[in-house]
Design a protein around this motif. Structure first.
Motif, short mmCIF file in Angstrom:
data_model
loop_
_atom_site.label_atom_id
_atom_site.label_comp_id
_atom_site.label_asym_id
_atom_site.label_seq_id
_atom_site.Cartn_x
_atom_site.Cartn_y
_atom_site.Cartn_z
N GLY A 32 0.81 -1.21 0.00
CA GLY A 32 0.00 0.00 0.00
C GLY A 32 0.85 1.26 0.00
O GLY A 32 0.55 2.22 -0.72
N ALA A 33 1.92 1.26 0.79
CA ALA A 33 2.79 2.43 0.84
C ALA A 33 3.46 2.67 -0.51
O ALA A 33 3.54 3.81 -0.99
N TRP A 34 3.94 1.60 -1.13
CA TRP A 34 4.61 1.73 -2.42
C TRP A 34 3.64 2.09 -3.55
O TRP A 34 4.07 2.44 -4.65
N SER A 35 2.35 2.00 -3.28
CA SER A 35 1.33 2.29 -4.30
C SER A 35 0.76 3.69 -4.17
O SER A 35 -0.20 4.03 -4.87
N GLU A 36 1.32 4.52 -3.32
CA GLU A 36 0.80 5.88 -3.13
C GLU A 36 0.79 6.64 -4.45
O GLU A 36 1.71 6.51 -5.27
N PRO A 37 -0.25 7.45 -4.69
CA PRO A 37 -0.41 8.06 -6.01
C PRO A 37 0.65 9.07 -6.41
O PRO A 37 0.83 9.34 -7.60
N HIS A 38 1.37 9.64 -5.45
CA HIS A 38 2.38 10.64 -5.81
C HIS A 38 3.67 10.01 -6.33
O HIS A 38 4.55 10.72 -6.82
N ARG A 39 3.78 8.70 -6.25
CA ARG A 39 5.01 8.02 -6.66
C ARG A 39 5.00 7.80 -8.18
O ARG A 39 4.32 6.91 -8.67
N ARG A 40 5.76 8.60 -8.88
CA ARG A 40 5.84 8.46 -10.34
C ARG A 40 7.00 7.55 -10.74
O ARG A 40 6.94 6.90 -11.78
N TYR A 41 8.05 7.54 -9.94
CA TYR A 41 9.16 6.60 -10.15
C TYR A 41 9.29 5.64 -8.99
O TYR A 41 9.45 4.44 -9.19
N HIS A 42 9.22 6.13 -7.77
CA HIS A 42 9.47 5.32 -6.58
C HIS A 42 8.23 4.52 -6.17
O HIS A 42 7.75 4.63 -5.04
N GLY A 43 7.72 3.73 -7.11
CA GLY A 43 6.54 2.92 -6.88
C GLY A 43 6.84 1.44 -6.97
O GLY A 43 8.00 1.00 -6.88
N LEU A 44 5.80 0.66 -7.19
CA LEU A 44 5.95 -0.80 -7.19
C LEU A 44 6.88 -1.29 -8.30
O LEU A 44 7.58 -2.30 -8.12
N ALA A 45 6.89 -0.61 -9.44
CA ALA A 45 7.78 -1.05 -10.52
C ALA A 45 9.24 -0.91 -10.09
O ALA A 45 10.07 -1.78 -10.39
N HIS A 46 9.56 0.18 -9.39
CA HIS A 46 10.93 0.35 -8.89
C HIS A 46 11.24 -0.71 -7.84
O HIS A 46 12.33 -1.31 -7.86
N LEU A 47 10.31 -0.96 -6.93
CA LEU A 47 10.52 -2.00 -5.93
C LEU A 47 10.79 -3.34 -6.60
O LEU A 47 11.73 -4.05 -6.22
N ALA A 48 9.98 -3.69 -7.59
CA ALA A 48 10.17 -4.97 -8.28
C ALA A 48 11.52 -5.02 -8.97
O ALA A 48 12.20 -6.06 -8.95
N ALA A 49 11.93 -3.92 -9.58
CA ALA A 49 13.22 -3.89 -10.28
C ALA A 49 14.37 -4.11 -9.30
O ALA A 49 15.30 -4.88 -9.57
N VAL A 50 14.31 -3.44 -8.16
CA VAL A 50 15.37 -3.59 -7.16
C VAL A 50 15.38 -5.01 -6.60
O VAL A 50 16.44 -5.64 -6.46
N LEU A 51 14.21 -5.54 -6.28
CA LEU A 51 14.14 -6.91 -5.76
C LEU A 51 14.68 -7.91 -6.78
O LEU A 51 15.37 -8.86 -6.41
#
Length: 223
Positions: A32-51
């Motif tokens: 939920g935190a990573w899905s916040e609407p203000h995240r244009r780069y630092h969202g779930l796609a970035h999390l998945a890429a880092v993981l």
């Protein structure tokens, strides 16, 4: 290649933190935190890429599970108007992991999350090198991908004027270019460093040509 959705799914989380009601609640809160609407780069796609990269580079880490958990939490707090996001994220990791993993691993996760404030792990810090290299991998992308990243970060800092953003971003780019090493792992250093420095230098040249009259606080994020 692992699908991004599976990288941030509950099964991936449970492999690190177990399957329990508390663990399920924590995973949902993280997503939920990573899905916040203000995240244009630092969202779930970035999390998945880092993981995904942390998984690929896991052989270089002394505690791959701690590095993966740190990846889950490294930008869980992301408010572009604040200067203490890494500290807030580290505190959130300590609270969220309590009772789910051993205390020594929690301590290591907290340490690693704090490292992402400057992406400058000490020599011999294998865990820190894996996390920081994965987080900064975007800098070494193709020019169009790098441009999309830079544009998304600018959107996240929409509360700043162009002059404010430019001044802060210039400072960040100069700091990154001044690092003795952008990447610490030999497995990625040779492949990524030249591309990253070219991207950073190109953006810095562009921003300097625009000029800036006021510093940005906080400086726009790196990774």
């Amino acid at each position: 290649m692992t699908a991004p959705g599976s990288l941030v799914g509950f099964d991936a989380w449970a492999a690190l933190a177990g399957d329990s009601p508390i663990s399920r609640t924590e995973w949902a809160a993280i997503v939920g935190a990573w899905s916040e609407p203000h995240r244009r780069y630092h969202g779930l796609a970035h999390l998945a890429a880092v993981l995904g990269l942390v998984g690929e580079l896991a052989g270089a880490a002394s505690d791959p599970a701690a590095v993966a958990l740190a990846a889950w939490y490294h930008d869980i707090a992301y408010d572009p108007t604040r200067t203490d996001n890494e500290q807030v994220s580290a505190d959130r990791a300590r609270a969220g992991l309590r009772g789910l993993v051993p205390e020594a691993r929690v301590d290591e996760v907290v340490r690693l999350v704090l490292l992402t404030a400057r992406h400058d792990p000490a020599p011999g810090d294998a865990n820190g090198a894996v996390l920081c290299d994965a987080d900064l991998s975007v800098l070494a992308g193709p020019p169009d991908a790098y441009a999309a990243y830079a544009s998304a970060v600018r959107a996240e800092y929409g509360h700043l004027s162009d002059d404010e953003f430019t001044a802060g971003r210039i400072g960040l780019l100069e700091r990154l270019l001044a690092l003795p090493q952008l990447y610490r792992l030999p497995a990625v250093d040779d492949e990524w460093t030249a591309r990253a420095r070219a991207n950073l230098t190109a953006e810095l040249t562009l921003l300097r040509s625009r000029g800036a009259s006021a510093p940005a606080t906080p400086p726009p994020a790196a990774g």
